[in-house]
Design an enzyme around this catalytic site. Structure first.
Site, PDB file in Angstrom:
ATOM      1  N   TRP A  15       0.857  -1.178   0.000  1.00 44.62           N
ATOM      2  CA  TRP A  15       0.000   0.000   0.000  1.00 44.62           C
ATOM      3  C   TRP A  15       0.899   1.235   0.000  1.00 44.62           C
ATOM      4  O   TRP A  15       1.819   1.324   0.827  1.00 44.62           O
ATOM      5  CB  TRP A  15      -0.888  -0.036   1.231  1.00 44.62           C
ATOM      6  CG  TRP A  15      -1.833   1.105   1.378  1.00 44.62           C
ATOM      7  CD1 TRP A  15      -2.682   1.603   0.430  1.00 44.62           C
ATOM      8  CD2 TRP A  15      -2.036   1.897   2.558  1.00 44.62           C
ATOM      9  NE1 TRP A  15      -3.399   2.654   0.950  1.00 44.62           N
ATOM     10  CE2 TRP A  15      -3.029   2.863   2.252  1.00 44.62           C
ATOM     11  CE3 TRP A  15      -1.490   1.894   3.839  1.00 44.62           C
ATOM     12  CZ2 TRP A  15      -3.468   3.802   3.180  1.00 44.62           C
ATOM     13  CZ3 TRP A  15      -1.933   2.818   4.765  1.00 44.62           C
ATOM     14  CH2 TRP A  15      -2.912   3.757   4.436  1.00 44.62           C
ATOM     15  N   ASP A  41      -1.272  -5.731   9.301  1.00 43.73           N
ATOM     16  CA  ASP A  41      -2.263  -4.785   8.798  1.00 43.73           C
ATOM     17  C   ASP A  41      -3.444  -5.608   8.289  1.00 43.73           C
ATOM     18  O   ASP A  41      -3.369  -6.249   7.243  1.00 43.73           O
ATOM     19  CB  ASP A  41      -1.659  -3.934   7.678  1.00 43.73           C
ATOM     20  CG  ASP A  41      -2.594  -2.819   7.229  1.00 43.73           C
ATOM     21  OD1 ASP A  41      -3.724  -2.730   7.754  1.00 43.73           O
ATOM     22  OD2 ASP A  41      -2.198  -2.038   6.350  1.00 43.73           O
ATOM     23  N   LYS A  97     -13.755  -1.014   5.414  1.00 47.16           N
ATOM     24  CA  LYS A  97     -14.137  -1.807   4.246  1.00 47.16           C
ATOM     25  C   LYS A  97     -15.217  -2.828   4.576  1.00 47.16           C
ATOM     26  O   LYS A  97     -16.221  -2.921   3.884  1.00 47.16           O
ATOM     27  CB  LYS A  97     -12.913  -2.523   3.663  1.00 47.16           C
ATOM     28  CG  LYS A  97     -11.895  -1.598   3.017  1.00 47.16           C
ATOM     29  CD  LYS A  97     -10.956  -0.996   4.030  1.00 47.16           C
ATOM     30  CE  LYS A  97      -9.877  -0.139   3.387  1.00 47.16           C
ATOM     31  NZ  LYS A  97      -9.021   0.518   4.377  1.00 47.16           N
TER      32      LYS A  97
END
Length: 392
Positions: A128, A209, A244
């Protein structure tokens, strides 16, 4: 004072949003910004979220501060979803609410820097794009290694093993818990076991993560690698996002957890997390966390949420299957998980896909597969073939 500043480049994804909106072609396809979209192309508010908001509207009695730790009941109710029902975790975990998963990463980075100012973070690439800047802004050293080969769409597992084997005790290892962003390429469970063995043998500190739980193979399957690692190591950090899997993007809902087997260290970590949060954002925003808490406090709302999340997961994997079926050269996409896949292409090719075909994706070649419909697969494949991205 501001004369000394230099101009920074605009965020490329924000520019992509504007370009897509300005495009008047009927057949344009948005594979850019990484948010879930349904079959109508919208990013909907989940039914469970709407139900929780109605409940809060009628029953929330105050907007007073909660403190730098945020909504600790929200933090607690997430724990069995992330870590499972095992009571072993309860006595070696502390958590704090954060503004999204990004806030959790930043708070974790500052906690690491406070504990060890010379700490190094090992980061597989591509990753990311905000990972390295977050750790760098917290004054940590970032050491990168090659995680995947985009040309072959294969995890470079030998490179991963070599990187973890070459660093010393106390090095922090950033790991995507599931649904790797930007590639969609996750380790197999056997590979996760090898990684776990190395973490233990070299006394490395995993920083996991976990931003897309439930959007890969389901809540339990997506959490399995995290749980296996935490069963084995002595210390770990976990950055969690509800943006999300609850569709709460703009509410910024996340949590940072620290795990250690030493009770004194756990209490010290907890006090430092609160102190660092206080000087960063003082108090985290309440509304999104209150929504998640309300859902998880209600068996009925939780059932609705789980069903909706499963439908989202099935839709994304259905889009993957449609692309893989449309071209044998894209068969790898069906084996990947989460919202993203990252094709090997130049910035110029990505620009050509936008200009000539109305196919919008990041300059890096990252595609958000939730942005398409199964019926779009043929147009996407034709555009990729026209620009030389496919062999046949």
């Amino acid at each position: 004072m501001f004369n000394e500043l230099n101009n920074r480049p605009a965020d490329s994804l924000l520019a992509l949003i504007k370009a897509f909106q300005a495009d008047n072609r009927a057949g344009k396809i948005d594979l850019g910004v990484g948010v879930y979209r349904d079959a109508t192309g919208r990013t909907p508010v989940m039914h469970a979220v709407k139900a929780a908001e109605r409940f809060l509207l009628e029953n929330q009695e105050s907007k007073k501060y909660l403190g730098p730790e945020g909504d600790l009941e929200f933090v607690r109710l997430l724990e069995p979803i992330i870590f499972g029902a095992s009571p072993d975790f309860a006595n070696r975990l502390v958590g704090i609410q954060t503004p999204g998963g990004s806030g959790a990463l930043r708070l974790g980075a500052e906690l690491i820097q406070t504990a060890n100012p010379s700490a190094t973070v090992l980061l597989g690439t591509p990753s990311w794009p905000n990972h390295a800047p977050i750790f760098g802004s917290a004054r940590l050293q970032v050491k990168e290694y090659a995680f995947v080969d985009l040309a072959s769409q294969q995890v470079k597992f030998e490179s991963v093993i070599a990187a973890l084997s070459s660093v010393g005790e106390g090095v922090v290892v950033l790991l995507h818990g599931c649904c790797h962003n930007p590639t969609g390429m996750d380790f197999t469970m056997e590979q996760w076991r090898e990684i776990t063995d190395l973490l233990v043998a070299h006394r490395l500190v995993p920083f996991i993560d976990l931003a897309y739980q439930g959007l890969g193979d389901g809540l339990e399957q997506d959490a399995a690698p995290t749980r296996m690692i935490l069963d084995a190591v002595d210390e770990a950090l976990i950055a969690y996002s509800c943006d999300k899997n609850f569709g709460l993007y703009r509410e910024r809902v996340g949590a940072l957890y620290v795990m250690t087997r030493n009770g004194d260290d756990l209490r010290k970590a907890e006090s430092n997390m609160a102190a660092l949060a206080r000087v960063n954002w003082s108090m985290p925003p309440d509304h999104g966390a209150a929504i998640v808490r309300t859902i998880l406090e209600s068996p009925e709302m939780t059932t609705i949420w789980r069903v909706e999340l499963e439908e989202m997961c099935l839709r994304v994997n259905g889009n993957r299957a449609a692309l893989a079926t449309a071209s044998a050269d894209l068969a790898f996409i069906s084996r990947q998980r989460g919202l993203f896949s990252n094709l090997s292409m130049s910035k110029e090719t990505a620009a050509a896909l936008r200009a000539r075909h109305g196919i919008y994706m990041a300059d890096s070649g990252r595609m958000n597969l939730a942005g398409m419909q199964p019926a779009d697969a043929g147009a996407i494949v034709a555009a990729l073939r026209a620009e030389g991205c496919l062999r046949s």
